[in-house]
Design a protein around this motif. Structure first.
Motif, PDB file in Angstrom:
ATOM      1  N   MET A   4      66.043   5.693  72.755  1.00 52.78           N
ATOM      2  CA  MET A   4      64.691   6.160  72.431  1.00 52.78           C
ATOM      3  C   MET A   4      64.285   5.605  71.066  1.00 52.78           C
ATOM      4  O   MET A   4      64.959   5.830  70.066  1.00 52.78           O
ATOM      5  CB  MET A   4      64.621   7.695  72.410  1.00 52.78           C
ATOM      6  N   ASP A   5      63.188   4.860  71.019  1.00 55.37           N
ATOM      7  CA  ASP A   5      62.701   4.270  69.773  1.00 55.37           C
ATOM      8  C   ASP A   5      61.561   5.129  69.238  1.00 55.37           C
ATOM      9  O   ASP A   5      60.462   5.141  69.781  1.00 55.37           O
ATOM     10  CB  ASP A   5      62.216   2.843  70.031  1.00 55.37           C
ATOM     11  N   PHE A   6      61.848   5.848  68.142  1.00 54.91           N
ATOM     12  CA  PHE A   6      60.853   6.764  67.578  1.00 54.91           C
ATOM     13  C   PHE A   6      60.248   6.196  66.289  1.00 54.91           C
ATOM     14  O   PHE A   6      59.613   6.921  65.542  1.00 54.91           O
ATOM     15  CB  PHE A   6      61.498   8.125  67.261  1.00 54.91           C
ATOM     16  N   ARG A 835      66.097  22.876  53.900  1.00 54.13           N
ATOM     17  CA  ARG A 835      65.262  21.871  53.237  1.00 54.13           C
ATOM     18  C   ARG A 835      65.980  20.544  53.016  1.00 54.13           C
ATOM     19  O   ARG A 835      65.349  19.487  52.933  1.00 54.13           O
ATOM     20  CB  ARG A 835      64.786  22.415  51.886  1.00 54.13           C
ATOM     21  N   THR A 836      67.286  20.575  52.883  1.00 58.18           N
ATOM     22  CA  THR A 836      68.003  19.344  52.553  1.00 58.18           C
ATOM     23  C   THR A 836      68.113  18.394  53.740  1.00 58.18           C
ATOM     24  O   THR A 836      68.404  17.220  53.558  1.00 58.18           O
ATOM     25  CB  THR A 836      69.413  19.677  52.046  1.00 58.18           C
ATOM     26  N   ILE A 837      67.895  18.873  54.954  1.00 57.50           N
ATOM     27  CA  ILE A 837      68.005  18.032  56.143  1.00 57.50           C
ATOM     28  C   ILE A 837      66.622  17.523  56.511  1.00 57.50           C
ATOM     29  O   ILE A 837      65.737  18.308  56.856  1.00 57.50           O
ATOM     30  CB  ILE A 837      68.634  18.807  57.315  1.00 57.50           C
ATOM     31  N   LYS A 838      66.449  16.219  56.443  1.00 59.77           N
ATOM     32  CA  LYS A 838      65.145  15.623  56.711  1.00 59.77           C
ATOM     33  C   LYS A 838      64.993  15.178  58.157  1.00 59.77           C
ATOM     34  O   LYS A 838      63.875  15.073  58.668  1.00 59.77           O
ATOM     35  CB  LYS A 838      64.923  14.406  55.797  1.00 59.77           C
ATOM     36  N   GLU A 839      66.113  14.888  58.818  1.00 61.20           N
ATOM     37  CA  GLU A 839      66.023  14.389  60.188  1.00 61.20           C
ATOM     38  C   GLU A 839      67.301  14.718  60.927  1.00 61.20           C
ATOM     39  O   GLU A 839      68.395  14.738  60.337  1.00 61.20           O
ATOM     40  CB  GLU A 839      65.802  12.872  60.183  1.00 61.20           C
ATOM     41  N   THR A 840      67.201  14.960  62.218  1.00 62.89           N
ATOM     42  CA  THR A 840      68.383  15.177  63.048  1.00 62.89           C
ATOM     43  C   THR A 840      68.070  14.770  64.474  1.00 62.89           C
ATOM     44  O   THR A 840      66.911  14.804  64.910  1.00 62.89           O
ATOM     45  CB  THR A 840      68.852  16.644  63.002  1.00 62.89           C
ATOM     46  N   VAL A 854      64.707  14.349  68.980  1.00 56.65           N
ATOM     47  CA  VAL A 854      64.714  13.956  67.588  1.00 56.65           C
ATOM     48  C   VAL A 854      63.782  14.899  66.839  1.00 56.65           C
ATOM     49  O   VAL A 854      62.724  15.284  67.342  1.00 56.65           O
ATOM     50  CB  VAL A 854      64.272  12.492  67.386  1.00 56.65           C
ATOM     51  N   ILE A 855      64.196  15.304  65.636  1.00 57.42           N
ATOM     52  CA  ILE A 855      63.383  16.167  64.780  1.00 57.42           C
ATOM     53  C   ILE A 855      63.318  15.502  63.413  1.00 57.42           C
ATOM     54  O   ILE A 855      64.342  15.082  62.872  1.00 57.42           O
ATOM     55  CB  ILE A 855      63.989  17.566  64.630  1.00 57.42           C
ATOM     56  N   GLN A 856      62.124  15.417  62.858  1.00 57.27           N
ATOM     57  CA  GLN A 856      61.979  14.822  61.538  1.00 57.27           C
ATOM     58  C   GLN A 856      60.983  15.615  60.722  1.00 57.27           C
ATOM     59  O   GLN A 856      59.952  16.060  61.240  1.00 57.27           O
ATOM     60  CB  GLN A 856      61.516  13.365  61.631  1.00 57.27           C
ATOM     61  N   GLN A 857      61.315  15.791  59.442  1.00 60.64           N
ATOM     62  CA  GLN A 857      60.419  16.508  58.547  1.00 60.64           C
ATOM     63  C   GLN A 857      59.252  15.617  58.151  1.00 60.64           C
ATOM     64  O   GLN A 857      59.428  14.428  57.855  1.00 60.64           O
ATOM     65  CB  GLN A 857      61.162  16.951  57.296  1.00 60.64           C
ATOM     66  N   ILE A 858      58.048  16.189  58.162  1.00 57.18           N
ATOM     67  CA  ILE A 858      56.880  15.471  57.683  1.00 57.18           C
ATOM     68  C   ILE A 858      56.894  15.540  56.161  1.00 57.18           C
ATOM     69  O   ILE A 858      56.961  16.632  55.596  1.00 57.18           O
ATOM     70  CB  ILE A 858      55.583  16.070  58.241  1.00 57.18           C
ATOM     71  N   PRO A 859      56.848  14.411  55.474  1.00 62.13           N
ATOM     72  CA  PRO A 859      56.962  14.421  54.009  1.00 62.13           C
ATOM     73  C   PRO A 859      55.921  15.327  53.351  1.00 62.13           C
ATOM     74  O   PRO A 859      54.804  15.474  53.835  1.00 62.13           O
ATOM     75  CB  PRO A 859      56.740  12.946  53.627  1.00 62.13           C
ATOM     76  N   SER A 860      56.335  15.953  52.262  1.00 63.56           N
ATOM     77  CA  SER A 860      55.454  16.780  51.422  1.00 63.56           C
ATOM     78  C   SER A 860      54.814  17.923  52.194  1.00 63.56           C
ATOM     79  O   SER A 860      53.652  18.266  51.967  1.00 63.56           O
ATOM     80  CB  SER A 860      54.358  15.917  50.778  1.00 63.56           C
ATOM     81  N   PHE A 864      57.543  19.947  60.832  1.00 68.39           N
ATOM     82  CA  PHE A 864      58.519  19.096  61.480  1.00 68.39           C
ATOM     83  C   PHE A 864      57.929  18.570  62.780  1.00 68.39           C
ATOM     84  O   PHE A 864      57.237  19.303  63.498  1.00 68.39           O
ATOM     85  CB  PHE A 864      59.810  19.860  61.789  1.00 68.39           C
ATOM     86  N   MET A 865      58.228  17.319  63.063  1.00 68.72           N
ATOM     87  CA  MET A 865      57.856  16.705  64.335  1.00 68.72           C
ATOM     88  C   MET A 865      59.049  16.817  65.272  1.00 68.72           C
ATOM     89  O   MET A 865      60.176  16.490  64.902  1.00 68.72           O
ATOM     90  CB  MET A 865      57.505  15.233  64.111  1.00 68.72           C
ATOM     91  N   VAL A 866      58.819  17.336  66.458  1.00 73.71           N
ATOM     92  CA  VAL A 866      59.868  17.496  67.458  1.00 73.71           C
ATOM     93  C   VAL A 866      59.482  16.684  68.682  1.00 73.71           C
ATOM     94  O   VAL A 866      58.380  16.869  69.225  1.00 73.71           O
ATOM     95  CB  VAL A 866      60.064  18.970  67.855  1.00 73.71           C
ATOM     96  N   VAL A 867      60.372  15.769  69.108  1.00 73.88           N
ATOM     97  CA  VAL A 867      60.129  14.970  70.307  1.00 73.88           C
ATOM     98  C   VAL A 867      61.328  15.147  71.228  1.00 73.88           C
ATOM     99  O   VAL A 867      62.474  14.937  70.811  1.00 73.88           O
ATOM    100  CB  VAL A 867      59.926  13.485  69.972  1.00 73.88           C
ATOM    101  N   VAL A 868      61.077  15.531  72.454  1.00 70.73           N
ATOM    102  CA  VAL A 868      62.142  15.791  73.419  1.00 70.73           C
ATOM    103  C   VAL A 868      61.829  15.036  74.703  1.00 70.73           C
ATOM    104  O   VAL A 868      60.671  15.010  75.152  1.00 70.73           O
ATOM    105  CB  VAL A 868      62.256  17.298  73.729  1.00 70.73           C
ATOM    106  N   ASP A 869      62.845  14.384  75.275  1.00 69.32           N
ATOM    107  CA  ASP A 869      62.562  13.702  76.548  1.00 69.32           C
ATOM    108  C   ASP A 869      62.346  14.741  77.641  1.00 69.32           C
ATOM    109  O   ASP A 869      62.823  15.865  77.564  1.00 69.32           O
ATOM    110  CB  ASP A 869      63.670  12.717  76.900  1.00 69.32           C
TER     111      ASP A 869
END
Length: 947
Positions: A4-6, A835-840, A854-860, A864-869
């Motif tokens: 998966m290319d995110f 807070r210390t985890i920016k992506e997983t 995939v989960i990624q924190q939106i800066p500032s 969080f953006m959550v994308v699931v197949d």
């Protein structure tokens, strides 16, 4: 995952952040935040020029928590001292008035009965003990209609209004009216002043009309209220023995249950008790409490009451064994030092005693007679009355006979007169302060006034000469600190404050906000000390970071008052910048009006917080350019109609807020109805608290659970509210942007093979493809079930917290036809981001199918953006809701341990268990109680304590 290319979605998140920043740039300086600034609409130089004028005089100071708490303790000590002085004046007046009075059994006296005042008969004439009683609304008493010149008298429904004892007591206690009025004039912060008599009548100032319930009954009796009992008697250990032999069947057992329940009513938090039922065997009503006593708090008493209905009569009664068991419990428990370590008593509820059991008393209680015995003979037969009365007289107790249910209350109360004898003979005026207390039964009026008060009470005594000798005649509900600071698992903070120490303590805490839906992780520093002359301690909690510092600056008085009176400015409605309640002439003033009068010297005697006022004036001046900026936004709205901004708002630590509506909005946000969204007496607004705990310089995004609007706030209390539709549009636009040279996206949120979510730091969905589901809080819980259960519980981006909140909610049960609320323990899941985890990234197994995410924190931001197949069907997974679930304690041992557990509580300093001058022969009769010690008098003052 490799397949998966995110990358384009990640770039989209950055684009979303930039887009929002460009449209709603927010600037913060110190603790005072400034509203949105946009270069295309407004030249921000006006604000910075304003700030530059004061920059040299501005300083950031660290709060000295110990200094704050000690200053607070000194102020509270003075406030409490004035309340205690008012009580002493009442005591002196009551004792003097009774000393001058001669009892007259034929006295006829018309007094103002609280229930009968202003009542008329069918012919329009005032009823007896009624009369015309002037009542006028008073804002000091929550707009209740009161009489500030006179008191009223309430007599329990089961007592005769014109009983000679009542009439004589009411007559001489009229002298207290002058003292009531004088106390109120000296200290206008007083609320209710009370005088409660052992005769049963209750004098209340100011006068107010009482209304019976739907059955025409007023169940209030001052003598079984906690404040009366605490002042009238010393702490005590009590064992209640209930005869359940065969002869107690039917009405007798019913009366016995009511008698025990009434005894429980007379026990307070400083007392300890247990109940034993006996026939040919010993039966502990609560079997797990065999051989011990428990604190007589409300929870324990209610628990025992539930068990009373399970008693049934059979067999024969072996009273000797029951007495032996009671004496042994009291002796053993006293030696542990865990009880009252003061008075001890056995309450015997029975229909007879065939002998006097002098052998038991000789073995366990004579000659010291440290345990008093109070027999209650149930039924009309008096064959065993002599035996029971002898037992009472031989053990410094009192004998009563209870023939009907109507006799229970008055007969039970008589033991209090005896328990108070030592204090009366010693002529001790122990001052007793209760905890925060709301008694709905006190104000049986149409407008239930439930202001929390702390009550101060002390005994006063009737002093008369008899035979040449000088004789002296006798549930809002508290919340334990451990239920608030529940992270203090070892009770370090609680025990230090209970034992009135001075010190500091630090710990990490998780605080629920937004009606328990969200959790804030904080690190608090606690400072505490005792309040001299009282049993109280006071503490202050400061959150590390924003809570440890404040901003100081100087502005001219003229500029500050001018900017404070601008239409977009408001001050915290419940904060006290100036005390406008103390003097009647000031009660019509607003806080801003009072500040202006005080600072200009026109009302120098107003009591105001000059330091707080200077800070709020500074905030008003520095934030003044916002009005021009917001006006510019409104004028340019036609050019920026797509912005979707509805409200801009700002708040500072001084309680100042500025608000601007760009479009009419029909909602409660930032209004008095929005309890969590405004500055209140006990908390800052929810949006302020969430922004303050966020990483400095970042945005907090939130959707109110009850609206379709979207809020955006930045650290230290500035924000905007925009249309959710606009925000969602921005999100989807950003997510569809691609970095590929040909402009084609290898994957986007439009792809049917994936699901996209935008969630906040507590796991709540802000945006999803099914946008209609986001608007409803009840449906929201269903929609987040997959995200919460299958992603965050298995990954460390969000920590899963299972909250066990003791006494956090109530269950509804039915007892004797009445619906009543009972405490219970509940738990529910809550989530907070790490807070210390920016992506997983990871995989989820769902019904034999593997899903990637995939989960990624939106800066500032807090998003969080959550994308699931979307290749697996996980609809069968149960939803995760935040509905509190009661904890059912199945294991009886766990239940028992909770009952036995006793929190540390400081014992009262005085103890009066017995006195060598007591007349033990005043120990009751089968008919009327005539002890000359029956006139214990108890005045009580109430004062509001801010919480």
């Amino acid at each position: 995952p490799p397949n998966m290319d995110f990358s384009n979605l990640r770039n989209g998140l950055i684009s979303l952040e930039i887009s929002l920043r460009l449209n709603y740039a927010l600037h913060v300086t110190g603790h005072t935040a400034v509203a949105p600034v946009s270069a295309t609409l407004y030249d921000s130089s006006g604000y910075f020029q304003k700030y530059k004028e004061f920059e040299k005089s501005v300083r950031v100071e660290e709060i000295d928590g110990m200094k704050v708490v000690k200053n607070l303790a000194v102020k509270m000590e003075e406030m409490f001292r004035r309340k205690a002085e008012a009580t002493r004046r009442l005591v002196e007046a009551a004792e003097e008035a009774h000393h001058q009075h001669e009892e007259n059994p034929d006295l006829q006296y018309e007094y103002f009965n609280a229930v009968l005042i202003n009542e008329v008969d069918e012919e329009g004439n005032n009823v007896e003990l009624g009369g015309e009683f002037i009542l006028e609304p008073s804002d000091h008493f929550n707009n209740l209609s009161v009489n500030l010149s006179l008191s009223v008298v309430q007599v329990p429904t089961n007592m005769y209004n014109k009983d000679p004892d009542i009439v004589n007591g009411v007559y001489w206690s009229e002298a207290l009216n002058k003292v009531f009025v004088d106390n109120f004039e000296r200290d206008p912060t007083l609320i209710w002043q009370y005088f409660g008599s052992a005769k049963g009548f209750f004098r209340q100032y100011p006068g107010v009309k009482w209304h019976p319930d739907e059955h025409g009954v007023i169940g209030f009796d001052c003598r079984n209220r906690k404040w009366y009992i605490q002042a009238a008697t010393s702490p005590k250990d009590v064992v209640i023995l209930v005869d359940v032999s065969g002869s107690m069947k039917g009405l007798r057992l019913t009366i016995a249950r009511q008698t025990v329940s009434s005894i429980l009513d007379t026990l307070g938090d400083d007392d300890f008790f247990n109940i034993i039922a006996y026939n040919q065997e010993i039966h502990y009503v609560e079997p797990c409490l065999n051989g011990t006593l428990v604190r007589a708090d409300r929870t324990n008493k209610d628990h025992f009451r539930e068990h009373l209905d399970k008693l049934f009569a059979k067999g024969i009664g072996l009273l000797g064994d029951a007495l032996t068991e009671a004496f042994m419990i009291l002796s053993d428990f006293n030696q542990t030092g865990r009880g009252s370590v003061c008075s001890q008593a056995i309450m015997l509820v029975t229909d007879g005693a065939t002998e006097m059991y002098d052998d038991v008393f000789e073995k366990y209680n004579w000659p010291e007679r440290k345990v008093r015995l109070f027999p209650y003979l149930i039924g009309r037969e008096s064959a065993f009355a002599d035996n029971l009365k002898w037992m009472a007289c031989a053990n410094k107790g009192y004998f009563s006979q209870i023939s009907t249910l109507a006799d229970v209350q008055e007969n039970v109360m008589r033991y209090l007169h005896v328990m108070s004898r030592p204090k009366v003979i010693d002529h001790e005026h122990d001052t007793v302060w209760t905890e925060a207390y709301v008694d709905s039964a006190v104000i049986q009026i149409k407008y239930y006034y439930t202001k929390e008060v702390t009550k101060l009470c002390t005994m006063c005594f009737s002093m008369q000469y008899q035979e040449g000798q000088k004789r002296r005649k006798p549930n809002y509900s508290s919340v334990d600190l451990s239920e608030v600071e529940w992270e203090d698992k070892d009770g370090i903070l609680r025990n230090a404050m209970v034992n009135r120490r001075t010190g500091t303590f630090s710990m990490e805490v998780k605080k629920t906000v937004d009606r328990g839906r969200r959790v804030l992780k904080m690190h608090n520093d606690y400072y505490y000390t005792d309040i001299k002359g009282t049993p109280f301690s006071v503490g202050v909690a400061l959150s590390r970071g924003h809570g440890k510092y404040f901003f100081r600056g100087n502005v001219s008085l003229e500029a500050g008052l001018r900017d404070l009176e601008q239409p977009d400015v408001a001050l915290a409605d419940e904060w006290t910048y100036c005390n406008i309640e103390e003097e009647h002439e000031h009660r019509h003033l607003t806080q801003i009006q009072a500040i202006k009068l005080f600072m200009t010297g026109r009302r120098p005697h107003l009591k105001c917080d000059r330091e707080l006022i200077q800070e709020v004036l500074f905030d008003a001046v520095v934030t003044a350019p916002l009005e021009a900026y917001w006006t510019g936004l409104a004028l340019n709205k036609s050019e920026n109609s797509d912005k979707g901004v509805e409200i801009a708002f700002l708040g500072t630590r001084t309680g100042l807020s500025r608000t601007n509506l760009f479009v009419p909005v029909d909602q409660d946000f930032l209004t008095a109805e929005d309890k969590e969204g405004v500055f209140n007496a006990d908390h800052f607004p929810l949006w302020y608290k969430r922004a303050a705990e966020q990483v400095p310089g970042t945005f907090v995004y939130s959707i109110p659970f009850s609206t379709a609007h979207f809020c955006l706030v930045l650290l230290s209390a500035v924000g905007i509210q925009m249309k959710l539709e606009y925000f969602q549009k921005k999100f989807w636009t950003a997510c569809r942007q691609c970095t590929a040279l040909d402009g084609k996206c290898s994957i986007s949120c439009d792809n049917e093979d994936i699901n996209c979510y935008l969630i906040d730091n507590n796991g709540f969905i802000l945006v999803t493809e099914e946008q209609s589901q986001v608007l409803c809080a009840t449906k929201l819980h269903q929609r987040i079930s997959f995200a919460l259960k299958n992603v965050f519980r298995l990954n460390q981006l969000l920590s899963y917290l299972d909250f066990d909140l003791p006494l956090s909610s109530v269950n509804i049960s039915r007892s004797r036809g009445k619906t009543m609320m009972v405490p219970c323990d509940t738990e529910y899941p809550a989530f907070v981001s790490e807070r210390t985890i920016k992506e997983t990234t990871g995989n989820i197994e769902c019904g034999g199918c593997i899903r990637s995410f995939v989960i990624q924190q939106i800066p500032s931001s807090n998003l969080f953006m959550v994308v699931v197949d979307n290749k697996c069907d996980c609809s069968s997974a149960p939803p995760v809701t935040m509905d509190p679930i009661e904890i059912i304690y199945i294991l009886s041992s766990l239940k028992c341990e909770r009952l036995k557990y006793q929190k540390d509580r400081k014992k009262p300093e005085s103890c009066h268990p017995f006195h060598p001058e007591e007349n033990a022969m005043e120990c009751g009769s089968a008919t009327r109680f005539s002890s000359p010690l029956a006139a214990a008098l108890l005045p009580l003052i109430t004062a509001t304590i801010s919480r």
